[in-house]
Design a protein around this motif. Sequence first.
Motif, PDB file in Angstrom:
ATOM      1  N   UNK A  17     -17.595  41.488 -11.160  1.00 13.59           N
ATOM      2  CA  UNK A  17     -17.814  42.903 -11.467  1.00 13.59           C
ATOM      3  C   UNK A  17     -18.355  43.077 -12.882  1.00 13.59           C
ATOM      4  N   UNK A  18     -19.075  44.152 -13.068  1.00 17.43           N
ATOM      5  CA  UNK A  18     -19.516  44.593 -14.380  1.00 17.43           C
ATOM      6  C   UNK A  18     -19.458  46.112 -14.423  1.00 17.43           C
ATOM      7  N   UNK A  19     -19.237  46.652 -15.603  1.00 20.28           N
ATOM      8  CA  UNK A  19     -19.355  48.093 -15.791  1.00 20.28           C
ATOM      9  C   UNK A  19     -20.415  48.370 -16.837  1.00 20.28           C
ATOM     10  N   UNK A  20     -21.459  49.034 -16.411  1.00 22.26           N
ATOM     11  CA  UNK A  20     -22.521  49.433 -17.318  1.00 22.26           C
ATOM     12  C   UNK A  20     -22.219  50.812 -17.884  1.00 22.26           C
ATOM     13  N   UNK A  78     -22.415  57.972 -19.062  1.00 17.68           N
ATOM     14  CA  UNK A  78     -22.381  57.715 -17.623  1.00 17.68           C
ATOM     15  C   UNK A  78     -22.105  56.234 -17.420  1.00 17.68           C
ATOM     16  N   UNK A  79     -21.262  55.948 -16.452  1.00 10.83           N
ATOM     17  CA  UNK A  79     -20.883  54.569 -16.161  1.00 10.83           C
ATOM     18  C   UNK A  79     -21.397  54.162 -14.775  1.00 10.83           C
ATOM     19  N   UNK A  80     -21.643  52.893 -14.630  1.00  7.85           N
ATOM     20  CA  UNK A  80     -21.939  52.327 -13.321  1.00  7.85           C
ATOM     21  C   UNK A  80     -21.015  51.128 -13.136  1.00  7.85           C
ATOM     22  N   UNK A  90     -29.393  40.811  -9.445  1.00  7.27           N
ATOM     23  CA  UNK A  90     -29.957  40.414 -10.729  1.00  7.27           C
ATOM     24  C   UNK A  90     -31.183  41.255 -11.049  1.00  7.27           C
ATOM     25  N   UNK A  91     -31.158  41.906 -12.200  1.00  7.64           N
ATOM     26  CA  UNK A  91     -32.245  42.797 -12.606  1.00  7.64           C
ATOM     27  C   UNK A  91     -31.932  43.352 -13.987  1.00  7.64           C
ATOM     28  N   UNK A  92     -32.913  44.027 -14.552  1.00  2.16           N
ATOM     29  CA  UNK A  92     -32.657  44.863 -15.724  1.00  2.16           C
ATOM     30  C   UNK A  92     -32.296  46.251 -15.212  1.00  2.16           C
ATOM     31  N   UNK A  93     -31.190  46.769 -15.699  1.00  3.53           N
ATOM     32  CA  UNK A  93     -30.695  48.070 -15.257  1.00  3.53           C
ATOM     33  C   UNK A  93     -30.993  49.111 -16.338  1.00  3.53           C
TER      34      UNK A  93
END
Length: 124
Positions: A17-20, A78-80, A90-93
């Motif tokens: 998991x990750x939180x952006x 804002x979080x994702x 895999x990408x640039x968000x």
Amino acid sequence: EVQLVESGGGLVQAGGSLRLSCVASGFTFDDYVIGWFRQAPGKEREGVSCISSDDSTYDADFAKGRFTISRDKAKNTVYLQMNSLKPEDTAVYYCAAGTIVVLTTFLPYEYEYWGQGTPVTVSS
């Protein structure tokens, strides 16, 4: 000066998991739709999730059940939250902000402001 600053990207194993985060400044955050987009190498930019000023949300099919978008108006953020990540994530968000946005279409030209992006790499 209008700014959208993303953070939280990185390298994670599949299933992790990750939180952006996307921190906004220089405009009336509460009035804008905030969207998350991503762009993988060699591919077109695609919409991920978006949230309206009244906290209505819409997710791309690949994001449903795995990603959750939310906003904290007190923090102009804002979080994702991204769970069960896959190598194909895999990408640039990028986060983006717009006022006249149709949530279900993810049309980049509807978004006035863009961040610089944060890279996400999911290893298998």
